[in-house]
Design a protein around this motif. Sequence first.
Motif, PDB file in Angstrom:
ATOM      1  N   SER A 102       0.807  -1.218   0.000  1.00  0.00           N
ATOM      2  CA  SER A 102       0.000   0.000   0.000  1.00  0.00           C
ATOM      3  C   SER A 102       0.839   1.266   0.000  1.00  0.00           C
ATOM      4  O   SER A 102       0.297   2.360   0.101  1.00  0.00           O
ATOM      5  CB  SER A 102      -0.905   0.013   1.241  1.00  0.00           C
ATOM      6  OG  SER A 102      -0.124  -0.028   2.422  1.00  0.00           O
ATOM      7  N   ARG A 129       1.322   2.486  11.823  1.00  0.00           N
ATOM      8  CA  ARG A 129       0.421   2.371  10.673  1.00  0.00           C
ATOM      9  C   ARG A 129       0.852   1.155   9.853  1.00  0.00           C
ATOM     10  O   ARG A 129       1.582   1.290   8.861  1.00  0.00           O
ATOM     11  CB  ARG A 129       0.452   3.636   9.813  1.00  0.00           C
ATOM     12  CG  ARG A 129      -0.040   4.877  10.507  1.00  0.00           C
ATOM     13  CD  ARG A 129      -0.077   6.053   9.545  1.00  0.00           C
ATOM     14  NE  ARG A 129      -1.038   5.825   8.477  1.00  0.00           N
ATOM     15  CZ  ARG A 129      -2.327   6.146   8.560  1.00  0.00           C
ATOM     16  NH1 ARG A 129      -2.802   6.694   9.669  1.00  0.00           N
ATOM     17  NH2 ARG A 129      -3.140   5.928   7.551  1.00  0.00           N
ATOM     18  N   SER A 166       1.080  -1.707   7.165  1.00  0.00           N
ATOM     19  CA  SER A 166       0.651  -1.747   5.768  1.00  0.00           C
ATOM     20  C   SER A 166       0.882  -3.148   5.224  1.00  0.00           C
ATOM     21  O   SER A 166       1.376  -4.035   5.909  1.00  0.00           O
ATOM     22  CB  SER A 166       1.449  -0.735   4.943  1.00  0.00           C
ATOM     23  OG  SER A 166       2.807  -1.112   4.890  1.00  0.00           O
ATOM     24  N   TRP A 175       6.052   7.547   3.696  1.00  0.00           N
ATOM     25  CA  TRP A 175       4.649   7.348   3.360  1.00  0.00           C
ATOM     26  C   TRP A 175       3.772   7.450   4.597  1.00  0.00           C
ATOM     27  O   TRP A 175       2.663   7.994   4.540  1.00  0.00           O
ATOM     28  CB  TRP A 175       4.474   6.006   2.672  1.00  0.00           C
ATOM     29  CG  TRP A 175       3.054   5.639   2.384  1.00  0.00           C
ATOM     30  CD1 TRP A 175       2.350   4.610   2.913  1.00  0.00           C
ATOM     31  CD2 TRP A 175       2.150   6.322   1.506  1.00  0.00           C
ATOM     32  NE1 TRP A 175       1.065   4.587   2.417  1.00  0.00           N
ATOM     33  CE2 TRP A 175       0.919   5.630   1.546  1.00  0.00           C
ATOM     34  CE3 TRP A 175       2.267   7.433   0.684  1.00  0.00           C
ATOM     35  CZ2 TRP A 175      -0.184   6.028   0.803  1.00  0.00           C
ATOM     36  CZ3 TRP A 175       1.156   7.820  -0.054  1.00  0.00           C
ATOM     37  CH2 TRP A 175      -0.045   7.132   0.008  1.00  0.00           C
ATOM     38  N   ASN A 176       4.253   6.928   5.725  1.00  0.00           N
ATOM     39  CA  ASN A 176       3.496   7.051   6.970  1.00  0.00           C
ATOM     40  C   ASN A 176       3.324   8.516   7.373  1.00  0.00           C
ATOM     41  O   ASN A 176       2.266   8.923   7.870  1.00  0.00           O
ATOM     42  CB  ASN A 176       4.186   6.282   8.090  1.00  0.00           C
ATOM     43  CG  ASN A 176       4.036   4.777   7.942  1.00  0.00           C
ATOM     44  OD1 ASN A 176       3.120   4.309   7.264  1.00  0.00           O
ATOM     45  ND2 ASN A 176       4.930   4.027   8.555  1.00  0.00           N
ATOM     46  N   THR A 217       0.565  10.017   5.090  1.00  0.00           N
ATOM     47  CA  THR A 217      -0.785   9.581   5.438  1.00  0.00           C
ATOM     48  C   THR A 217      -1.241  10.146   6.775  1.00  0.00           C
ATOM     49  O   THR A 217      -2.443  10.296   7.014  1.00  0.00           O
ATOM     50  CB  THR A 217      -0.856   8.047   5.477  1.00  0.00           C
ATOM     51  OG1 THR A 217       0.177   7.544   6.353  1.00  0.00           O
ATOM     52  CG2 THR A 217      -0.668   7.467   4.093  1.00  0.00           C
ATOM     53  N   LYS A 218      -0.311  10.476   7.649  1.00  0.00           N
ATOM     54  CA  LYS A 218      -0.687  11.109   8.918  1.00  0.00           C
ATOM     55  C   LYS A 218      -1.067  12.570   8.710  1.00  0.00           C
ATOM     56  O   LYS A 218      -2.005  13.074   9.344  1.00  0.00           O
ATOM     57  CB  LYS A 218       0.465  11.013   9.916  1.00  0.00           C
ATOM     58  CG  LYS A 218       0.692   9.621  10.479  1.00  0.00           C
ATOM     59  CD  LYS A 218       1.881   9.614  11.420  1.00  0.00           C
ATOM     60  CE  LYS A 218       2.160   8.210  11.961  1.00  0.00           C
ATOM     61  NZ  LYS A 218       3.346   8.182  12.840  1.00  0.00           N
ATOM     62  N   HIS A 265      -2.065  13.905   5.768  1.00  0.00           N
ATOM     63  CA  HIS A 265      -3.182  14.010   4.827  1.00  0.00           C
ATOM     64  C   HIS A 265      -4.051  12.772   4.972  1.00  0.00           C
ATOM     65  O   HIS A 265      -3.558  11.659   4.805  1.00  0.00           O
ATOM     66  CB  HIS A 265      -2.681  14.111   3.382  1.00  0.00           C
ATOM     67  CG  HIS A 265      -1.809  15.304   3.137  1.00  0.00           C
ATOM     68  ND1 HIS A 265      -2.311  16.575   2.994  1.00  0.00           N
ATOM     69  CD2 HIS A 265      -0.462  15.412   3.022  1.00  0.00           C
ATOM     70  CE1 HIS A 265      -1.309  17.408   2.788  1.00  0.00           C
ATOM     71  NE2 HIS A 265      -0.183  16.728   2.798  1.00  0.00           N
ATOM     72  N   MET A 268      -6.456   9.667   4.199  1.00  0.00           N
ATOM     73  CA  MET A 268      -6.436   8.791   3.035  1.00  0.00           C
ATOM     74  C   MET A 268      -7.485   9.190   2.000  1.00  0.00           C
ATOM     75  O   MET A 268      -7.303   8.995   0.805  1.00  0.00           O
ATOM     76  CB  MET A 268      -6.671   7.340   3.477  1.00  0.00           C
ATOM     77  CG  MET A 268      -5.517   6.757   4.288  1.00  0.00           C
ATOM     78  SD  MET A 268      -3.962   6.778   3.378  1.00  0.00           S
ATOM     79  CE  MET A 268      -4.348   5.675   2.032  1.00  0.00           C
ATOM     80  N   ILE A 271      -5.973  11.777  -0.275  1.00  0.00           N
ATOM     81  CA  ILE A 271      -4.991  11.194  -1.183  1.00  0.00           C
ATOM     82  C   ILE A 271      -5.690  10.442  -2.301  1.00  0.00           C
ATOM     83  O   ILE A 271      -5.326  10.539  -3.469  1.00  0.00           O
ATOM     84  CB  ILE A 271      -4.035  10.277  -0.409  1.00  0.00           C
ATOM     85  CG1 ILE A 271      -3.240  11.093   0.629  1.00  0.00           C
ATOM     86  CG2 ILE A 271      -3.099   9.552  -1.351  1.00  0.00           C
ATOM     87  CD1 ILE A 271      -2.316  10.270   1.481  1.00  0.00           C
TER      88      ILE A 271
END
Length: 464
Positions: free
Chosen positions: A128, A369, A371, A436-437, A440-441, A443, A445, A448
């Motif tokens: 992911s 997080r 994945s 990436w973590n 995603t924190k 913004h 999901m 995105i």
Amino acid sequence: MFENPATISSNSPHLRKSGSKSVFTDPGLNGHLGGGVSDMGDLKGSSSPLHITTMVPSPIFLWRFKVILFLFWALCCCKIGWDSVMRMSIDLRDLFLYEAFLYYNPLLLVTMMVWLWGVNLWVFSQGSVNYAKVFDLDHNHLTHREMWKCSMWMTIIVPTSMTAYLYLYSHGEVSLAASQPVLLYIAFALVLIFPFDIFYLSSRYFLLRTLWRIAFPLQPITFPDFFLADILTSMVKVFSDLERSVCRMVHKQVATIAWFEADAVCGSHQIAIPLVLVFPYICRLLQCLRQYKDTKEKSSLLNALKYSTAVPVIFLSALKYHVMPESWTSFYRPLWLFSSVINSLYSFYWDVTRDWDLSGFTKIFKFSRPSAISNLLYGRQWVYFWVIGSNLVLRCAWTYKLSAHLRHNYITVFTMTAMEMLRRFQWVFFRVENEWNKITKSHPMGEISLEEDKLLGSTTPHDV
């Protein structure tokens, strides 16, 4: 090769096996065939698409055929290269191999790095982690298959040129042998800077633009800038040998085996060697200072301090050729060893706690997080023990091999450089997922996904 096939109707005759009965009744079709349900046996004599597709070789057959050709080519290169080396006299054989390694090991190592980067992208594509979002790539970015295609061609071209060099020189064709590495370097440079829309122009432009931003960090630093700069610090030996190779080409000393005469011009005593070795670290240090100017984060200064610890290692090593042997043994060598230990431990600490965000050993077995990649690759305890242990060992070994006075053992240096690339290869997984973590924190999901949908909608052609 692996793209989704075009959608086929469940009533399509292409889905039926040869010789089977039709399982549907189409009034329009019945009118043309006499009002009855047709038998597929009646179509055996026709030129249906089914008969056309059976004439095309299967992908598995083509893949096996390519593998056989590749193995045959590799066997031929090894046989010709070995026979060429054995033709040389014993007293010149080591110098002969030394010179061949000097010209070709930079491109061989770059080829290895391209292969490994393709593996990185393949693993990311299975999980992911959206690496395109992390690196801010457009829809034309290279996938892992395209990276492997590039690396395959490099794997064929570079050893072929090296085999031709060995063969021609051992058979007395010195001028033709000398032209082999020169032509190879020119070809790679032209492909890289070719201005026309072939050979993945957008990706080449992205690479060249990032390299320019690394060399001149005048703009705000982005993740691709310092990510590529970190990778370049693992390839300083490649750049060092590349500089020496080009120097010998410029001074027309290729295929001369006059090693000790050429060494005075393009060898261990020139100041260019430590300058080339330290250049990626200086670029990374300047990036950290620029990042501190933009963000005022103290961690940027601590990161700059880490890269500054590589400078004493490189220049203290270069002093061996400019000081008395007694001074080197009694003073400079212990100081060099001490600076090597400091650089190794500091870099190891930063990898674990900052680049990977494992916070020492407290978060090793639990992700904030998790994945798909975490479950696929990182979800096992032995992976963490291996990554942390191997990173520490290879950090120490790589810092030791940064030293210019150890360069003449070319087999050891080649092996250590390859191992450093493997260390950087496993470093990439954790570094990219950590970034990436963070994305995603900051913004959600949903945002995105909305961005991705807009991008796909703007690039996907409308259905006709």
